[in-house]
Scaffold this active site. Structure first.
Site, short mmCIF file in Angstrom:
data_model
loop_
_atom_site.label_atom_id
_atom_site.label_comp_id
_atom_site.label_asym_id
_atom_site.label_seq_id
_atom_site.Cartn_x
_atom_site.Cartn_y
_atom_site.Cartn_z
N HIS A 23 0.83 -1.22 0.00
CA HIS A 23 0.00 0.00 0.00
C HIS A 23 0.86 1.27 0.00
O HIS A 23 0.37 2.34 -0.29
CB HIS A 23 -0.90 -0.02 1.25
CG HIS A 23 -2.30 0.43 1.02
ND1 HIS A 23 -2.89 0.55 -0.22
CD2 HIS A 23 -3.27 0.79 1.91
CE1 HIS A 23 -4.15 0.96 -0.08
NE2 HIS A 23 -4.40 1.12 1.19
N ASN A 72 -6.80 6.44 4.36
CA ASN A 72 -8.20 6.81 4.15
C ASN A 72 -8.53 8.24 4.58
O ASN A 72 -9.66 8.68 4.44
CB ASN A 72 -9.15 5.80 4.82
CG ASN A 72 -8.92 5.68 6.31
OD1 ASN A 72 -8.01 6.31 6.85
ND2 ASN A 72 -9.71 4.87 6.96
N ASP A 97 -0.70 2.63 -5.25
CA ASP A 97 -0.75 1.20 -5.57
C ASP A 97 -2.05 0.91 -6.32
O ASP A 97 -3.06 1.57 -6.11
CB ASP A 97 -0.69 0.37 -4.28
CG ASP A 97 -1.81 0.72 -3.30
OD1 ASP A 97 -1.94 1.91 -2.94
OD2 ASP A 97 -2.56 -0.20 -2.90
N ASN A 118 -9.12 3.75 -1.07
CA ASN A 118 -9.55 4.72 -0.06
C ASN A 118 -8.78 6.03 -0.10
O ASN A 118 -9.33 7.09 0.22
CB ASN A 118 -9.47 4.11 1.34
CG ASN A 118 -10.55 3.06 1.54
OD1 ASN A 118 -11.62 3.14 0.96
ND2 ASN A 118 -10.26 2.06 2.36
#
Length: 194
Positions: A23, A72, A97, A118
């Site tokens: 991520h 997020n 990503d 997100n």
């Protein structure tokens, strides 16, 4: 547009526990670009680590940013940086990503939805628009029945790590191409044909 500066944001989660996660590949690629430009990150009041430089001799100013928030809630720092530096969304490039792209592949995209990502979802919500450029760094799909959230929050495996430096260099090349020659030229060069 008031200036020709670019805001280049590498998405990820803060702290050493996440730094090698799939991520965080956007922040990894941003670090490669910062090293190329001999730019060092300093903390900024917008809750981000920021480095300033130029791409090319006398080229456009670039502000490289790693939000200090979790993925997020990335939109707040990005929106604050855009206001602080007076940068238009059209001059904002986000490295992130991408599950829907094979590992070791990058693609450049202008605008579009968030596809469940997100970080992108929060940037779109905070900025009120999706009209920014993305450098999508492929991480592939989780194997078997592994949960997507578990997959993106795991470190790259040893096989993936072998080729990761090349992918990060490619993503940094893509940013330089976008800044110097525009999104269409960059897409022609980096997006797979076919």
């Amino acid at each position: 547009m008031s200036n020709s500066a670019f805001l280049i944001v590498g998405l990820g989660n803060p702290g050493p526990d996440y730094s090698a996660n799939r991520h965080n590949v956007g922040q990894m690629a941003l670090s490669v670009l910062a090293d190329r430009l001999s730019a060092s990150f300093k903390s900024h009041k917008s809750n981000a680590a920021v480095a300033e430089s130029r791409i090319g001799m006398g080229g456009p100013k670039v502000i490289l940013a790693k939000p200090g928030s979790y993925m997020n809630t990335t939109g707040g720092p990005v929106s604050s940086l855009m206001k602080f530096y007076d940068i238009d969304l059209a001059h904002t490039i986000v490295l992130h990503d991408e599950l829907d792209i094979d590992a070791e592949t990058i693609r450049i995209k202008q605008g579009g939805g968030h596809a469940g990502h997100n970080g992108l979802r929060d940037i779109i919500a905070a900025c009120g628009s999706n009209d920014f450029t993305r450098v999508r760094i492929g991480i592939g799909r989780p194997p078997g029945r592994m949960d997507t959230a578990d997959f993106v929050l795991k470190d790259f495996n040893s096989t993936e790590r072998k080729n990761l430096p090349l992918t990060l260099e490619l993503a940094a090349d893509a940013v330089e191409e976008i800044v110097q020659r525009g999104v269409l030229e960059a897409q022609n060069r980096f997006n797979p044909k076919g």
